[in-house]
Design a protein around this motif. Structure first.
Motif, PDB file in Angstrom:
ATOM      1  N   MET A 192       0.854  -1.188   0.000  1.00 44.28           N
ATOM      2  CA  MET A 192       0.000   0.000   0.000  1.00 44.28           C
ATOM      3  C   MET A 192       0.895   1.244   0.000  1.00 44.28           C
ATOM      4  SD  MET A 192      -3.072   0.816   2.612  1.00 44.28           S
ATOM      5  CE  MET A 192      -3.972   2.309   2.479  1.00 44.28           C
ATOM      6  N   PRO A 193       0.581   2.227  -0.865  1.00 46.36           N
ATOM      7  CA  PRO A 193       1.412   3.437  -0.910  1.00 46.36           C
ATOM      8  C   PRO A 193       1.349   4.197   0.409  1.00 46.36           C
ATOM      9  CG  PRO A 193      -0.378   3.535  -2.551  1.00 46.36           C
ATOM     10  CD  PRO A 193      -0.527   2.262  -1.787  1.00 46.36           C
ATOM     11  N   GLN A 194       2.431   4.884   0.703  1.00 49.12           N
ATOM     12  CA  GLN A 194       2.486   5.682   1.926  1.00 49.12           C
ATOM     13  C   GLN A 194       1.525   6.855   1.816  1.00 49.12           C
ATOM     14  OE1 GLN A 194       6.367   6.954   3.069  1.00 49.12           O
ATOM     15  NE2 GLN A 194       5.602   8.345   4.620  1.00 49.12           N
ATOM     16  N   GLN A 195       0.776   7.105   2.878  1.00 42.40           N
ATOM     17  CA  GLN A 195      -0.149   8.226   2.892  1.00 42.40           C
ATOM     18  C   GLN A 195       0.582   9.521   3.213  1.00 42.40           C
ATOM     19  OE1 GLN A 195      -3.350   6.932   5.627  1.00 42.40           O
ATOM     20  NE2 GLN A 195      -4.647   7.147   3.828  1.00 42.40           N
ATOM     21  N   ILE A 196       0.066  10.605   2.669  1.00 42.31           N
ATOM     22  CA  ILE A 196       0.588  11.934   2.955  1.00 42.31           C
ATOM     23  C   ILE A 196      -0.509  12.778   3.584  1.00 42.31           C
ATOM     24  CG2 ILE A 196       2.254  11.847   1.062  1.00 42.31           C
ATOM     25  CD1 ILE A 196       0.264  13.934  -0.334  1.00 42.31           C
TER      26      ILE A 196
ATOM     27  N   GLU B 287      -4.916  13.904  -6.750  1.00 38.31           N
ATOM     28  CA  GLU B 287      -5.166  12.911  -7.796  1.00 38.31           C
ATOM     29  C   GLU B 287      -4.024  11.916  -7.955  1.00 38.31           C
ATOM     30  OE1 GLU B 287      -6.258  15.289 -11.230  1.00 38.31           O
ATOM     31  OE2 GLU B 287      -8.370  15.186 -10.675  1.00 38.31           O
ATOM     32  N   SER B 288      -2.837  12.220  -7.438  1.00 36.61           N
ATOM     33  CA  SER B 288      -1.687  11.336  -7.659  1.00 36.61           C
ATOM     34  C   SER B 288      -1.150  10.682  -6.384  1.00 36.61           C
ATOM     35  CB  SER B 288      -0.563  12.109  -8.336  1.00 36.61           C
ATOM     36  OG  SER B 288      -0.055  13.116  -7.474  1.00 36.61           O
ATOM     37  N   GLN B 289      -1.661  11.083  -5.225  1.00 33.83           N
ATOM     38  CA  GLN B 289      -1.152  10.576  -3.948  1.00 33.83           C
ATOM     39  C   GLN B 289      -2.296   9.989  -3.121  1.00 33.83           C
ATOM     40  OE1 GLN B 289       2.204  10.959  -2.810  1.00 33.83           O
ATOM     41  NE2 GLN B 289       2.704  11.749  -4.835  1.00 33.83           N
TER      42      GLN B 289
END
Length: 120
Positions: A1-5, A33-35
């Motif tokens: 899972m991508p890291q959340q910002i 839209e990209s993160q």
């Protein structure tokens, strides 16, 4: 899972620790839209162009967010503009009730961070 910002949208204030800064409507949309965004915190007034015309603001961003069904986990409103705050909040809640945005997005009328403006 991508890291959340965490995303802080404001044209003038200092970016709080733990957040990525977007100074404009366009920057904010590109990041959302990209993160994978956990916390989105919004200012209403995002400045003027070189001719003194108001740039797209936080309310414009909320309308775009709702129209395209974008997703974040939590939205906070750190603006000092009381009318802008109310408009953003009520639009988000109405969009959520109508199913335009995810029902599990937590929407808060108040800021999560302290507003700081150092002029840098």
């Amino acid at each position: 899972m991508p890291q959340q910002i965490n995303l802080y949208v404001d044209d003038l204030r200092d970016c709080p620790e733990g957040f990525i800064l977007a100074r404009t409507y366009e920057e904010a949309i590109a990041i959302i839209e990209s993160q994978d965004v956990n916390i989105l915190t919004l200012d209403h007034d995002l400045g003027e162009d070189e001719h003194g015309h108001e740039l797209p603001n936080g309310y414009d961003l909320v309308k775009y967010f709702c129209e395209y069904g974008l997703k974040v986990d939590k939205i906070y409103l750190h603006t000092d503009n009381p009318v802008g705050r109310a408009n953003m909040y009520e639009t988000l809640l109405a969009a959520q009730r109508r199913g335009f945005i995810h029902e599990d997005i937590e929407i808060y009328y108040y800021p999560i961070t302290k507003n700081v403006y150092s002029g840098n």
